[in-house]
Motif scaffolding. Structure first.
Motif, mmCIF file in Angstrom:
data_model
loop_
_atom_site.group_PDB
_atom_site.id
_atom_site.type_symbol
_atom_site.label_atom_id
_atom_site.label_comp_id
_atom_site.label_asym_id
_atom_site.label_seq_id
_atom_site.Cartn_x
_atom_site.Cartn_y
_atom_site.Cartn_z
ATOM 1 N N CYS A 186 -2.393 -16.968 -4.403
ATOM 2 C CA CYS A 186 -3.717 -16.751 -3.812
ATOM 3 C C CYS A 186 -3.520 -15.958 -2.521
ATOM 4 N N GLY A 187 -3.453 -14.670 -2.641
ATOM 5 C CA GLY A 187 -3.265 -13.794 -1.486
ATOM 6 C C GLY A 187 -1.826 -13.838 -0.982
ATOM 7 N N CYS A 188 -1.580 -12.965 -0.003
ATOM 8 C CA CYS A 188 -0.248 -12.889 0.603
ATOM 9 C C CYS A 188 0.003 -14.149 1.430
ATOM 10 N N THR A 189 -1.079 -14.723 1.956
ATOM 11 C CA THR A 189 -0.925 -15.908 2.807
ATOM 12 C C THR A 189 -0.258 -17.046 2.043
ATOM 13 N N GLU A 190 -0.744 -17.316 0.823
ATOM 14 C CA GLU A 190 -0.131 -18.411 0.070
ATOM 15 C C GLU A 190 1.331 -18.093 -0.224
ATOM 16 N N THR A 212 3.224 -9.628 16.386
ATOM 17 C CA THR A 212 3.034 -9.698 14.937
ATOM 18 C C THR A 212 1.671 -10.284 14.606
ATOM 19 N N TYR A 213 1.299 -10.208 13.342
ATOM 20 C CA TYR A 213 -0.012 -10.655 12.870
ATOM 21 C C TYR A 213 -0.229 -12.127 13.224
ATOM 22 N N PHE A 214 -1.398 -12.410 13.813
ATOM 23 C CA PHE A 214 -1.650 -13.779 14.294
ATOM 24 C C PHE A 214 -1.653 -14.805 13.163
ATOM 25 N N VAL A 257 9.381 -10.846 8.399
ATOM 26 C CA VAL A 257 9.208 -9.484 8.936
ATOM 27 C C VAL A 257 8.217 -8.685 8.085
ATOM 28 N N VAL A 258 7.516 -7.749 8.760
ATOM 29 C CA VAL A 258 6.603 -6.828 8.060
ATOM 30 C C VAL A 258 7.184 -5.426 8.258
ATOM 31 N N PRO A 259 8.199 -5.026 7.451
ATOM 32 C CA PRO A 259 8.881 -3.755 7.741
ATOM 33 C C PRO A 259 7.988 -2.526 7.503
ATOM 34 N N ASN A 262 3.869 -2.867 10.209
ATOM 35 C CA ASN A 262 3.596 -4.141 10.890
ATOM 36 C C ASN A 262 2.181 -4.124 11.471
ATOM 37 N N ASN A 263 1.552 -5.256 11.424
ATOM 38 C CA ASN A 263 0.235 -5.436 12.023
ATOM 39 C C ASN A 263 0.458 -6.239 13.301
ATOM 40 N N PRO A 264 0.247 -5.711 14.483
ATOM 41 C CA PRO A 264 -0.620 -4.608 14.868
ATOM 42 C C PRO A 264 0.057 -3.261 15.156
ATOM 43 N N GLU A 290 9.809 -11.174 3.408
ATOM 44 C CA GLU A 290 9.324 -9.813 3.685
ATOM 45 C C GLU A 290 7.853 -9.713 3.294
ATOM 46 N N ASP A 291 7.015 -9.380 4.265
ATOM 47 C CA ASP A 291 5.573 -9.252 4.022
ATOM 48 C C ASP A 291 5.293 -7.754 3.846
ATOM 49 N N ASP A 292 4.934 -7.380 2.605
ATOM 50 C CA ASP A 292 4.724 -5.946 2.321
ATOM 51 C C ASP A 292 3.249 -5.658 2.027
ATOM 52 N N LEU A 293 2.393 -6.324 2.752
ATOM 53 C CA LEU A 293 0.957 -6.194 2.487
ATOM 54 C C LEU A 293 0.450 -4.754 2.624
ATOM 55 N N TYR A 294 1.079 -3.992 3.526
ATOM 56 C CA TYR A 294 0.540 -2.654 3.825
ATOM 57 C C TYR A 294 1.342 -1.511 3.192
ATOM 58 N N GLY A 295 2.351 -1.861 2.385
ATOM 59 C CA GLY A 295 3.243 -0.829 1.856
ATOM 60 C C GLY A 295 2.541 0.273 1.071
ATOM 61 N N GLY A 321 3.296 -9.987 -1.188
ATOM 62 C CA GLY A 321 2.293 -8.926 -1.052
ATOM 63 C C GLY A 321 0.974 -9.377 -1.651
ATOM 64 N N SER A 322 -0.025 -8.484 -1.580
ATOM 65 C CA SER A 322 -1.315 -8.799 -2.211
ATOM 66 C C SER A 322 -2.134 -7.510 -2.284
ATOM 67 N N PHE A 323 -3.315 -7.632 -2.902
ATOM 68 C CA PHE A 323 -4.224 -6.488 -2.983
ATOM 69 C C PHE A 323 -5.275 -6.523 -1.869
ATOM 70 N N SER A 324 -5.038 -7.368 -0.847
ATOM 71 C CA SER A 324 -6.107 -7.609 0.132
ATOM 72 C C SER A 324 -6.454 -6.393 0.994
ATOM 73 N N LYS A 325 -5.484 -5.541 1.312
ATOM 74 C CA LYS A 325 -5.793 -4.425 2.218
ATOM 75 C C LYS A 325 -6.065 -3.144 1.462
ATOM 76 N N SER A 326 -5.815 -3.160 0.170
ATOM 77 C CA SER A 326 -5.953 -1.900 -0.553
ATOM 78 C C SER A 326 -7.046 -1.957 -1.610
ATOM 79 N N TYR A 331 -10.705 -11.230 -3.832
ATOM 80 C CA TYR A 331 -10.150 -11.716 -5.102
ATOM 81 C C TYR A 331 -9.042 -12.741 -4.852
ATOM 82 N N ARG A 332 -8.456 -12.682 -3.696
ATOM 83 C CA ARG A 332 -7.359 -13.582 -3.318
ATOM 84 C C ARG A 332 -6.219 -13.521 -4.326
ATOM 85 N N VAL A 333 -5.802 -12.325 -4.680
ATOM 86 C CA VAL A 333 -4.669 -12.208 -5.607
ATOM 87 C C VAL A 333 -3.485 -11.571 -4.885
HETATM 88 C C1 LIG Z 1 0.720 -8.727 7.952
HETATM 89 C C2 LIG Z 1 -0.269 -9.558 7.180
HETATM 90 N N1 LIG Z 1 0.176 -10.460 6.292
HETATM 91 C C3 LIG Z 1 -0.677 -11.226 5.569
HETATM 92 C C4 LIG Z 1 -2.046 -11.113 5.718
HETATM 93 C C5 LIG Z 1 -2.968 -11.971 4.871
HETATM 94 O O1 LIG Z 1 -3.077 -11.409 3.575
HETATM 95 P P1 LIG Z 1 -3.990 -12.055 2.431
HETATM 96 O O2 LIG Z 1 -5.426 -11.806 2.815
HETATM 97 O O3 LIG Z 1 -3.614 -11.382 1.168
HETATM 98 O O4 LIG Z 1 -3.692 -13.517 2.403
HETATM 99 C C6 LIG Z 1 -2.554 -10.190 6.648
HETATM 100 C C7 LIG Z 1 -3.995 -10.036 6.846
HETATM 101 O O5 LIG Z 1 -4.490 -9.328 7.685
HETATM 102 C C8 LIG Z 1 -1.641 -9.394 7.392
HETATM 103 O O6 LIG Z 1 -2.061 -8.470 8.272
#
Ligand SMILES: Cc1ncc(COP(=O)(O)O)c(C=O)c1O
Length: 481
Positions: A186-190, A212-214, A257-259, A262-264, A290-295, A321-326, A331-333
């Motif tokens: 359920c998303g990158c968070t899970e 790094t991302y809060f 790490v978010v290689p 990275n957010n922000p 490795e968090d590749d949410l933005y790759g 990773g996830s489809f959340s930013k793209s 959908y939380r996938v």
């Molecule tokens: C670096 C990073 N990881 C994870 C998340 C959360 O992703 P998701 O919404 O897929 O759980 C975010 C959301 O902004 C993020 O910036």
């Protein structure tokens, strides 16, 4: 009439023309000082009315890309924003951990839901940039095809069609993996929570980038872990010399790490550093999450950046990773590729949330397999690059000269260093009363450093409201200097 532009698209025609010309400027085909065609000629070239061409030129002027010179016509403007310096490699502090963060996060999320607020806070692409209608159709078609399965639990490891699609995509990230080695989440968070829980226990230390991302900081704190902030460069990411020095001193149990973007910071770790990071941690058997949410949202026209997992020979890298930013945040996938910790991560998922939503996975699998996702990504990457440029330029032109700003190569946020005495938390409150949301710097560090930094989201297309909002922010900053 021959349609040279997609006249049925929802984006207004003038904006499509402006974007086409904007791309020529940003791509270097048209250079600073070049004359661009007259309005009449542009109307003929793009097969639009004179009024539309005039509107397009006005939009380009507002974006600062062109200027009208009396009696001479329109010219590409000299861009000034790259004169600004970048913030230096961070130097996280040590000291007591304050507790304002959860309230700030709640405020930021609350502002995201309010349509009356200008969204420079939440790091999300505007829904207008996402293929909502197409996804709705894919969802309906997936429901028809799946029959009763569409409402059943989809237990871990999750939708096979999606895992197959991800395994194929992973080749572009430099990773050879089988669908059986992937778990949908359920998303990158899970995914991150499960990976951290698989390899740590309460009280353990986790090395992270600073800032790094809060959300990552919150997860670490909620799990009773201790964040160890490592200095981070705004362009190349985590400083590996600092990490190497910290490892023998602090017993680090995992590294998060978010290689890629990275957010922000929007930093992109170079390939050699990714390989070094993996090797450094492998020497001490430390797992890398490795968090590749933005790759997928890189601005370069070249290939998609590889992930650090591409250099993992020992199964120690847990890729999330996830489809959340793209594509579809709601959908939380998401997914995880937990390497040698597969069993532990899957068992934890079974014991906690269990299934991942069935229908969104099926719809996304179809969308990825039929090429729709790649097509959409091409447009999204162009749009985000343009929006980051637009906001960088506006900030550079209106904020005091002493500010510094990142130059992200992907993602959708900008990190701005304000003059030293400007308090980002006060600026955040003042901006909210003007109905503008921003993310104050202290949210991005467990010790609430970065008091004079703000993160600006570039998820919204350029508009007069956005321009006004940046003007108001600039005014507030000048007042506080
Ligand atoms: C670096 C990073 N990881 C994870 C998340 C959360 O992703 P998701 O919404 O897929 O759980 C975010 C959301 O902004 C993020 O910036």
């Amino acid at each position: 009439m021959v349609k040279t532009l997609e006249q049925t698209a929802r984006e207004p025609l003038y904006s499509q023309v402006a974007n086409k010309i904007g791309q020529l400027i940003e791509g270097g085909v048209l250079r600073a000082g070049d004359r661009i065609p007259s309005v009449r000629r542009a109307s003929r070239q793009h097969k639009v009315s004179i009024t539309t061409a005039v509107q397009a030129y006005l939009a380009l002027e507002n974006r600062g890309l062109i200027e009208a010179r009396p009696k001479s016509g329109f010219f590409v403007r000299v861009q000034r924003h790259y004169d600004l310096g970048e913030p230096k490699t961070s130097r996280p502090s040590s000291g007591a951990v304050p507790t304002e963060s959860p309230t700030l996060i709640a405020k930021l999320l609350d502002a995201t839901m309010r349509p009356d607020i200008i969204q420079l806070g939440a790091g999300l692409p505007n829904a207008r940039l996402l293929p909502v209608q197409k996804l709705n159709r894919m969802l309906a078609a997936a429901a028809r095809r799946a029959g009763t399965a569409s409402i059943e639990y989809d237990m871990p490891p999750g939708c096979l069609a999606l895992r197959r699609a991800l395994a194929r995509r992973a080749l572009d990230w430099g990773v050879k993996i089988l669908p059986e080695e992937i778990i949908t989440t359920c998303g990158c968070t899970e995914a991150i929570v499960l990976c951290l829980r698989s390899v740590t226990r309460s009280g353990d230390t986790v090395a992270i980038e600073s800032p790094t991302y809060f959300g990552l900081i919150q997860i670490i704190e909620q799990l009773g872990l201790r964040p160890l902030e490592i200095p981070t460069h705004p362009r190349t990411g985590m400083d590996l010399d600092s990490l190497e020095r910290a490892l023998p001193v602090r017993r680090v149990t995992a590294c998060l790490v978010v290689p890629n973007f990275n957010n922000p910071l929007g930093s992109l770790m170079p390939v050699a550093n990714k390989a070094r990071l993996v090797a450094l941690l492998a020497k001490k058997e430390i797992p890398l999450i490795e968090d590749d949410l933005y790759g997928d949202v890189y601005f370069d026209n070249g290939d998609r950046p590889h992930v650090a997992k591409a250099y993992d020979k020992r199964g120690l890298v847990m890729l999330c990773g996830s489809f959340s930013k793209s594509l579809a945040p709601g959908y939380r996938v998401g997914w995880m590729m937990p390497g040698r910790y597969f069993e532990a991560a899957r068992n934890l998922k079974c014991a906690t949330i269990g299934a991942t939503p069935t229908l969104p996975q099926l719809a996304l699998a179809d969308y990825v397999v039929n090429g729709g996702y790649d097509h959409h990504l091409r447009g999204l990457r162009r749009a985000l690059k343009r929006q980051v440029n637009d906001i960088s330029r506006a900030v550079a032109e209106s904020f005091p000269e002493r500010i510094k700003m990142t130059r992200p190569a992907g993602g959708l946020v900008l990190w701005v260093e304000l003059p030293p005495h400007v308090d980002a938390l006060r600026l955040h409150s003042k901006a909210l009363t003007e109905k503008i949301s921003i993310a104050p710097g202290p949210m991005f560090s467990p010790r609430q450093d970065y008091r004079n930094f703000i993160r600006l989201s570039c998820g919204e297309p350029w508009s007069p409201q956005l321009e006004r909002a940046i003007g108001v922010l600039a005014y507030l900053v000048k007042q506080m200097c």
